[in-house]
Design a protein around this motif. Structure first.
Motif, mmCIF file in Angstrom:
data_model
loop_
_atom_site.group_PDB
_atom_site.id
_atom_site.type_symbol
_atom_site.label_atom_id
_atom_site.label_comp_id
_atom_site.label_asym_id
_atom_site.label_seq_id
_atom_site.Cartn_x
_atom_site.Cartn_y
_atom_site.Cartn_z
ATOM 1 N N PHE A 47 1.739 -1.727 5.178
ATOM 2 C CA PHE A 47 0.983 -0.763 5.097
ATOM 3 C C PHE A 47 1.517 0.086 6.276
ATOM 4 O O PHE A 47 1.121 1.318 6.332
ATOM 5 C CB PHE A 47 -0.004 -1.704 5.501
ATOM 6 N N TRP A 48 1.387 -0.880 7.581
ATOM 7 C CA TRP A 48 1.510 0.183 8.802
ATOM 8 C C TRP A 48 3.044 0.753 9.125
ATOM 9 O O TRP A 48 3.003 1.971 9.473
ATOM 10 C CB TRP A 48 1.959 -0.980 10.315
ATOM 11 N N LYS A 97 7.244 0.232 3.653
ATOM 12 C CA LYS A 97 8.035 -1.036 2.724
ATOM 13 C C LYS A 97 9.351 -1.224 3.381
ATOM 14 O O LYS A 97 9.990 -2.440 2.536
ATOM 15 C CB LYS A 97 7.683 -0.707 1.540
ATOM 16 N N TYR A 105 -2.179 -8.218 -0.733
ATOM 17 C CA TYR A 105 -1.036 -6.730 -0.409
ATOM 18 C C TYR A 105 -1.787 -4.951 -0.828
ATOM 19 O O TYR A 105 -0.843 -4.273 -1.070
ATOM 20 C CB TYR A 105 0.330 -6.733 -1.210
ATOM 21 N N THR A 106 -2.788 -5.606 -1.239
ATOM 22 C CA THR A 106 -3.831 -4.668 -0.862
ATOM 23 C C THR A 106 -5.110 -3.915 -0.345
ATOM 24 O O THR A 106 -5.483 -5.121 0.595
ATOM 25 C CB THR A 106 -4.979 -5.057 -2.285
ATOM 26 N N ILE A 107 -5.066 -2.555 0.432
ATOM 27 C CA ILE A 107 -5.542 -2.734 1.649
ATOM 28 C C ILE A 107 -7.394 -3.836 1.516
ATOM 29 O O ILE A 107 -7.829 -4.514 2.677
ATOM 30 C CB ILE A 107 -6.672 -1.184 1.266
#
Length: 498
Positions: free
Chosen positions: A328-329, A332, A456-458
């Motif tokens: 996310f940051w 990938k 792996y989803t927000i």
């Protein structure tokens, strides 16, 4: 209050960096970000020209303060300033030579445009180093006077200013050069504030004449072993980027740089507590009471427990949701930074909860063994990194660093603390063992949580992180906190409400 502000400044800094770093990476690209990390790691070696004199200041300041000798303090200030002005000039000269030879230093894995950019980056970084040297006695004086509120408040302002100045330069097309330029300008502004505060509020004064050369010799001997510590830190935390760059170029350095940046955050969460206690430790040693080692052991355990409460939570969160966080940051493309991060932070956790022992060694002037040991281990780290990087890439250099930490920082240093420093290490680890039920509960819950909810989803990431934090906090209260710690926590909480 100093500790609270330390954590406030870190949280503010991390929130800003978490928002700023992905924007910066996407603007300048993976290659330029790797080049920025590499040049920064190389130029940072110029800080070694401080020769360990900075950390020595507090010990000698406390000695004069216990004797209420203001003249000796002024004379010492003048002596330290003279030394750092000289060392700053030497570091700047070395930096100029380094810039002129940058093509040779970086090696053949970079294009002409990358080498040209690297030279410009290094020029600004050398300027930054040059500014920092005359400020060291001033900052040390402020710290010795335990003005943590001012220092940490200034750090918060600095962290807020940096992206606000850097981002316009990034969007204007200055790239990584804009980042360094922003840092340099802010360093100058902050430095002026520190000088003004030290002179007007703390009566920082200098006596340029009549230097005490006997004391200077004593400081030099004391600092020489702190200098070895600085060399060790530079090798352990910066040589990996240089080795990776020599063998693989800028992109792998960028991936390692993300892991190293998160590792630096992890390190600072621990030192924020112990740094506040450095003047107190020096005062206990300076008083030289009969039960000094008993008091130092209790303080060592107290600081270590609080440090472990904080960084164990961070460690467990990283283990369970660190990989999706990196995605996310940073993106990938940086997933490979996750195993590197784990290899770095898991072994370093032990010395982090014992870093008050470094201040105790220095206060007792018994840091020679650690300095000599660490430089030997650091050289072993560098040698192993060269061997392992060729087969395992960036992860190999991380394994070399981890092995060095286990041998030097954990096994041999714990023996030295118990045998020679006078700290009760058995008592320390008995106290830390009370965290085992907390670790077991959180680990079991963490594995179940990430198995059921996709991090792996927000939304899944936030839920997993929150649930782990809740379970950790509840378990900490009921399985780890002593009666005294619960009382102190509630008292501080009530005081904060008022």
């Amino acid at each position: 209050m100093g500790t609270l502000l330390s954590y406030t400044s870190m949280i503010v800094g991390y929130v800003i960096q978490i928002g700023y770093t992905p924007i910066m990476i996407r603007i300048i690209g993976q290659s330029q970000y790797g080049l920025y990390n590499l040049t920064n790691s190389i130029v940072s070696y110029l800080s070694l020209f401080s020769l360990g004199f900075g950390p020595a200041y507090i010990r000698f300041y406390m000695r004069h303060r216990m004797q209420n000798d203001e003249t000796a303090i002024k004379r010492m200030n003048g002596m330290f300033m003279s030394v750092f002005l000289l060392l700053g000039m030497i570091a700047t000269l070395a930096g100029i030579i380094l810039v002129s030879k940058s093509d040779f230093v970086l090696g053949s894995k970079f294009s002409k445009s990358e080498l040209a950019l690297a030279k410009k980056l290094m020029i600004l970084m050398v300027a930054n180093i040059a500014i920092s040297f005359p400020l060291i006695p001033v900052v040390s004086y402020i710290q010795a006077n335990e003005r943590f509120i001012f220092q940490n408040s200034l750090t918060i302002v600095r962290q807020i200013m940096n992206p606000f100045l850097a981002l316009p330069l990034l969007y204007a097309g200055y790239g990584s050069l804009g980042m360094i330029l922003a840092t340099t300008v802010i360093s100058m502004i902050v430095g002026l504030f520190q000088i003004y505060y030290a002179i007007t509020k703390l009566r920082f004064r200098l006596l340029w004449s009549k230097h005490d050369f006997v004391e200077l010799k004593e400081v030099a001997i004391f600092s020489s072993f702190l200098f070895l510590n600085a060399i060790t830190d530079q090798i352990n935390w910066n040589v990996d980027k240089f080795i990776i760059g020599r063998y693989y170029g800028a992109v792998p350095v960028a991936i390692y740089g993300i892991a190293a940046q998160l590792n630096n955050y992890y390190l600072s969460f621990s030192t924020a507590i112990s740094n506040v206690y450095i003047p107190r430790i020096n005062r206990i040693v300076a008083e030289s009471k009969v039960d000094m080692n008993h008091h130092l052991t209790d303080l060592f355990i107290k600081i270590g427990r609080v440090q472990f409460m904080v960084i164990l939570f961070i460690l467990l969160e990283i283990i369970f949701i660190g990989r999706p966080f990196i995605g996310f940051w940073a993106g990938k493309d940086y997933y490979n930074a996750y195993p590197i991060l784990l290899v770095l932070i898991i072994p370093v956790t032990v010395p982090l909860i014992q870093n008050a022992g470094i201040a105790i060694q220095q206060a007792k002037n018994m840091h020679i063994f650690r300095s000599v040991l660490y430089i030997a281990i650091a050289l072993l780290n560098a040698l192993l990194s060269v061997v392992l990087v060729q087969k395992y890439g960036a992860l190999g250099t991380a394994f070399a660093t981890a092995l060095a930490i286990v041998i030097g920082n954990i096994i041999l240093m714990n023996w030295y603390y118990q045998k020679h420093i006078g700290l009760d290490i058995v008592k320390f680890w008995s106290s830390i063992a009370t965290f085992i039920p907390l670790i077991i509960i959180t680990v079991i819950f963490g594995w179940v949580t990430i198995s059921l909810i996709d991090s792996y989803t927000i939304i899944g990431f936030i839920i997993d992180a929150t649930l782990i934090a809740i379970v950790y906090s509840i378990s900490l209260w009921f399985t780890v906190f002593t009666t005294e710690e619960r009382y102190l926590f509630m008292r501080k909480l009530n005081k904060g409400r008022k």
